[in-house]
Design an enzyme around this catalytic site. Sequence first.
Site, PDB file in Angstrom:
ATOM      1  N   CYS A  82      -5.417  33.949  26.988  1.00  0.00           N
ATOM      2  CA  CYS A  82      -4.887  32.765  27.683  1.00  0.00           C
ATOM      3  C   CYS A  82      -5.872  32.281  28.754  1.00  0.00           C
ATOM      4  O   CYS A  82      -6.972  31.854  28.430  1.00  0.00           O
ATOM      5  CB  CYS A  82      -3.493  33.059  28.228  1.00  0.00           C
ATOM      6  SG  CYS A  82      -2.581  31.560  28.695  1.00  0.00           S
ATOM      7  N   HIS A 190      -0.776  34.430  23.206  1.00  0.00           N
ATOM      8  CA  HIS A 190      -0.474  35.741  23.791  1.00  0.00           C
ATOM      9  C   HIS A 190      -0.183  36.740  22.672  1.00  0.00           C
ATOM     10  O   HIS A 190       0.939  36.809  22.176  1.00  0.00           O
ATOM     11  CB  HIS A 190       0.742  35.643  24.724  1.00  0.00           C
ATOM     12  CG  HIS A 190       0.466  34.937  25.997  1.00  0.00           C
ATOM     13  ND1 HIS A 190       0.012  35.579  27.130  1.00  0.00           N
ATOM     14  CD2 HIS A 190       0.554  33.621  26.314  1.00  0.00           C
ATOM     15  CE1 HIS A 190      -0.154  34.692  28.107  1.00  0.00           C
ATOM     16  NE2 HIS A 190       0.161  33.505  27.630  1.00  0.00           N
ATOM     17  N   GLU A 192       0.270  39.832  22.895  1.00  0.00           N
ATOM     18  CA  GLU A 192       1.258  40.818  23.356  1.00  0.00           C
ATOM     19  C   GLU A 192       2.685  40.302  23.220  1.00  0.00           C
ATOM     20  O   GLU A 192       3.648  41.081  23.310  1.00  0.00           O
ATOM     21  CB  GLU A 192       0.972  41.218  24.803  1.00  0.00           C
ATOM     22  CG  GLU A 192       1.366  40.210  25.863  1.00  0.00           C
ATOM     23  CD  GLU A 192       0.359  39.075  26.060  1.00  0.00           C
ATOM     24  OE1 GLU A 192       0.558  38.265  26.995  1.00  0.00           O
ATOM     25  OE2 GLU A 192      -0.610  38.995  25.283  1.00  0.00           O
TER      26      GLU A 192
END
Length: 211
Positions: A82, A190, A192
Amino acid sequence: MVDIAIIDYGMGNLRSVHQALRTIAPTASIVVTDDPQEVVQAARVVFPGQGAMPDCIRELETRGLRAAVLHAARTKPFLGICIGLQMLFEHSEEGDISGLSILPGRVVRFASNLCDAQNNKLKVPHMGWNQVQHGNHPLWEGIDQNARFYFVHSYYVCPQDAQFVQATSCYPQPFICAVARDNLFAVQFHPEKSQGAGLMLLKNFVNWVPV
């Protein structure tokens, strides 16, 4: 030696990144750190981020982490996420500020009058799940073409050199969402927060041996 250092400059989604890495690499030594020496000594480095670019650059400088980030981006497997992607470039429209200049190019804002094919107005920031069209880098191994990843951003990168581009997405026009050079790989989305596809990308990063 620490296997993976997640850089803590006060702005990243650190807990989610740490949790995701722990899931795919349960035996690895993983630290969240603001210690420049620990970053320099780690085998791999993850550079996450969220928030405004001027704040991120300021915190990086305040914590004395700039030189450690530059060193890691040159010398070891390095993953930007990001804002951790955007900060690698030379200049951002957000705050009209200089980045780290690791990669040539700039960061620009989505237009304020974006509309989809049905002429419905699209919101900025771009937030949600989007398909990603990717290249053949080792970090894409096992990830389907047009796999969906989770995005939250108002700005996107414009690399000066097309050879660095590793993936694009659309909102509603194509924009670059992943770049790579040598030992460095960075994404706008992202991983994650991107479930199976994101965990696979992180697993590929942990196993990646740049050539």
